[in-house]
Motif scaffolding. Structure first.
Motif, short mmCIF file in Angstrom:
data_model
loop_
_atom_site.label_atom_id
_atom_site.label_comp_id
_atom_site.label_asym_id
_atom_site.label_seq_id
_atom_site.Cartn_x
_atom_site.Cartn_y
_atom_site.Cartn_z
N ILE A 70 0.90 -1.13 0.09
CA ILE A 70 0.05 -0.07 0.00
C ILE A 70 0.68 1.20 -0.06
O ILE A 70 0.37 2.46 -0.58
CB ILE A 70 -0.89 0.06 1.15
CG1 ILE A 70 -1.95 1.21 1.07
CG2 ILE A 70 -0.13 0.31 2.54
CD1 ILE A 70 -3.06 1.00 -0.11
N SER A 71 1.97 0.94 0.31
CA SER A 71 2.86 2.43 0.59
C SER A 71 3.44 2.81 -0.85
O SER A 71 4.24 3.77 -1.12
CB SER A 71 3.83 2.27 1.64
OG SER A 71 4.96 1.40 1.17
N ASN A 72 3.30 1.78 -1.75
CA ASN A 72 3.64 2.09 -3.16
C ASN A 72 2.51 2.74 -3.79
O ASN A 72 1.26 2.25 -4.02
CB ASN A 72 3.89 0.70 -3.80
CG ASN A 72 4.45 1.08 -5.19
OD1 ASN A 72 5.36 0.03 -5.89
ND2 ASN A 72 3.93 1.86 -5.87
N ASN A 73 2.82 3.79 -4.40
CA ASN A 73 1.77 4.78 -4.96
C ASN A 73 0.67 3.99 -5.96
O ASN A 73 -0.37 4.43 -5.99
CB ASN A 73 2.41 6.02 -5.69
CG ASN A 73 1.34 6.92 -6.17
OD1 ASN A 73 0.95 6.82 -7.45
ND2 ASN A 73 0.52 7.74 -5.28
N ALA A 76 -1.43 2.01 -4.14
CA ALA A 76 -2.39 2.79 -3.15
C ALA A 76 -3.51 3.56 -4.21
O ALA A 76 -4.61 3.59 -3.69
CB ALA A 76 -1.77 4.11 -2.50
N ILE B 70 -6.08 7.32 1.11
CA ILE B 70 -5.05 6.04 1.03
C ILE B 70 -4.06 6.50 -0.36
O ILE B 70 -2.74 6.20 -0.27
CB ILE B 70 -5.70 4.77 0.94
CG1 ILE B 70 -4.57 3.73 0.88
CG2 ILE B 70 -6.32 4.54 -0.64
CD1 ILE B 70 -3.90 3.68 2.34
N ALA B 76 -0.75 6.75 3.10
CA ALA B 76 -0.29 5.27 2.86
C ALA B 76 0.82 4.63 3.66
O ALA B 76 0.58 3.72 3.90
CB ALA B 76 -0.13 5.10 1.36
N GLU B 77 1.80 5.66 3.77
CA GLU B 77 2.90 5.21 4.60
C GLU B 77 2.46 4.76 6.05
O GLU B 77 2.81 3.94 6.45
CB GLU B 77 3.97 6.30 4.53
CG GLU B 77 5.26 6.22 4.93
CD GLU B 77 5.90 5.41 3.59
OE1 GLU B 77 6.20 4.22 4.12
OE2 GLU B 77 5.74 5.90 2.51
#
Lengths: 332, 332
Positions: A70-73, A76, B70, B76-77
């Motif tokens: 999820i932290s990868n754009n 996301a 998100i 998201a991070e």
DNA sequence: TATCCTTTGACTGTAACGATTTATGATGTT
DNA sequence: AACATCATAAATCGTTACAGTCAAAGGATA
């Protein structure tokens, strides 16, 4: 302690079935009764217990979402598309990260099924045999988003990666480049190996150009990999003058690498990307990029899932949504 | 159709209570029996129904996560931090976007409580009175992540925004700037108005500099707003030479604005950001930035939540985690 | 040593948990 | 009297949790 449907029933002098009916908007309740029940619900601050409801009805109005990170754009964005459509159809989402790890994917699938989700949307860059089997055996529908399953047996939504990549490389060829590099993320991922790379090769060959394996670089999808790729490729005896990058970060890395060593983009070096995230506009020059519409892919995937959960008839379970190339300034 | 604990019990010639015990790792089962049950579970592919379990035990091992958006890297991070710790403690996550909209926040809180989550972690830039009340009345613990509630009554995890901002502005002052601009996202958000802006003002005043309201700009946290801010500020009669930007995108917009009009960063213009996302390294010059450790904030918030759900004693429910400034090249 | 009592181990049986659902019954209309 | 309409009671849904059962093992007492 907590107020139940039974409390409401007692307080309103009706049976719990009647309360259930008004809560669920069933018609068979006379207005006066409905009003009375609603008042009691209000007064007692009754909030239906979704768990009990799920047990009784065998529906949880919850769907599982398994994405790599999820932290990868990019993911996301897809997650947001999924969630928006989900809320529109009154579903909630259980979100989990798989890190592209088969074992995690399998466990996640299992715990989500244990939680009785009504369906799952999944993003996975490599549908391994085991994963394939799990999906096949799932008691609830699963749709793949932005992920290809080579058997083409599952519901999925994608763009035409091959065609899109072909067009991107073609653009570079048309601009007169003779040495075009291919820089992408891991080739274990089907999209990279079977589509982006194959399309690149075909475009080169179709243009009667020489296919030089040393112009093909694959590592991570990151900015740093882009910089590294620039370094190895520019050190070649006969270095490339144009690059087809598998992601925006890669493209930006390439561009900064070029600029740091005094090359002008796009005058001396041209770069085309495959993603078009909001990063694309945040570099100088701004990126020309194949647009990979992750939000839409997520949204369409979720919409498709609602249809399947609803047992509506699906005319085509492998949805291909249109792609295009956004022209900006990293290509003349 | 689906195999239940009862099927397993029958097949293994034990009571369902015994099966329940082996599934839940209770001690009072003799090894031979345990083995037998486990075999049957394996053979029948029994998978416990978490919904039934949730109803009986009043625990769902899922937590709600409410975040603004998100698809915004910063959240998201945080979501990733939350999810990582959640999985570590065997919780699943129901994720939803609020878009900073009070009404949505309230509804989400309600549906999540309806789904019987065991706890909630929430990010909200403005804890309104209504929201405050809902949180207060929640039957399950709620922890705020990267969000300030001015009553300081709820569990929360943050950094010292005021101090961090003060240091950032101070850095600019030390570099000799006399005209320092403040550019941030919406001032409705407590963090922007009560901390970033107030710290900016105090730093300016403490340095015996003139506080010029025309140097204070607030709009969105976006790249485009950064560009716009540059335009309005550079058009001033006496334009600023340094900028304190509330986010990386804002900072990059400012820098590109400056560069597009021929100014050199950091030689003529200096910019310090407040975020330090991975974008910070993807611009030239790379951003000097206050690091806002969202992943950690999410992780710590989730950890705190597990403690509260576990009824462990908490020494301090308002956690402040350390901050620092990452020095790169947008400031000399 | 024989007897009785208490503990412990290993289970079993069954009542919740809080809804939905179906079959059935009551009420009111024509 | 027949027929809709509405409301009710009771049966599920798949677990957990609690109260018991029953046999074996000690421990204390006479």
């Amino acid at each position: 302690m907590t107020v139940t449907i039974y409390d409401v029933a007692r307080e309103a002098n009706v049976s719990m079935a009647t309360v259930s009916r008004v809560v669920n908007g069933n018609q068979n309740v006379k207005p006066a009764t409905r009003k009375k029940v609603l008042e009691v619900i209000e007064r007692l601050e009754y909030r239906p217990n979704a768990v009990a409801r799920g047990l009784a009805s065998k529906k949880t109005t919850t769907v599982g979402v398994i994405i790599p990170d999820i932290s990868n754009n990019i993911y996301a964005e897809a997650a947001r598309g999924i969630e928006d459509i989900a809320t529109m159809y009154r579903y909630n989402i259980i979100l989990a990260n798989s890190d592209q790890n088969e074992e995690k994917e399998l466990t996640l699938l299992d715990t989500m099924l244990g939680k009785q989700v009504d369906g799952i949307v999944m993003m996975s860059d490599a549908v391994t045999p085991k994963l394939h089997q799990s999906i096949e055996h799932s008691p609830v529908p699963i749709v793949l988003a932005g992920s290809v399953d080579e058997s083409n047996q599952f519901a999925s939504v994608n763009i035409d990666y091959f065609q899109a990549s072909y067009e991107a490389v073609q653009l570079l060829i048309e601009n007169g480049h003779k040495r075009i590099a291919f820089v992408s993320g891991p080739l274990q991922y089907t999209i990279n190996s079977k589509f982006k790379l194959e399309a690149y090769k075909k475009a080169i060959v179709d243009a009667n150009m020489e296919l030089d394996e040393s112009l093909i670089v694959s590592d991570d999808d990151t900015y740093d990999s882009g910089i590294e790729a620039w370094e190895t490729l520019s050190a070649l005896e006969n270095p490339p003058t144009a690059f087809f990058a598998g992601s925006d970060e890669l493209a930006i890395g390439l561009i900064h690498g070029a600029q740091d060593s005094g090359k002008k983009v796009p005058n001396e070096i041209e770069v085309i990307s495959f993603e078009n995230s909001k990063l694309a506009r945040m570099v100088r020059p701004q990126l020309t990029s194949v647009v990979f519409p992750l939000y839409d892919i997520g949204a369409v995937a979720m919409r498709l899932l609602t249809k399947i959960m609803n047992k509506e008839k699906i005319d085509n379970q492998s949805v291909i949504i249109p792609h295009r190339i956004e022209k900006r300034n990293s290509v003349k």
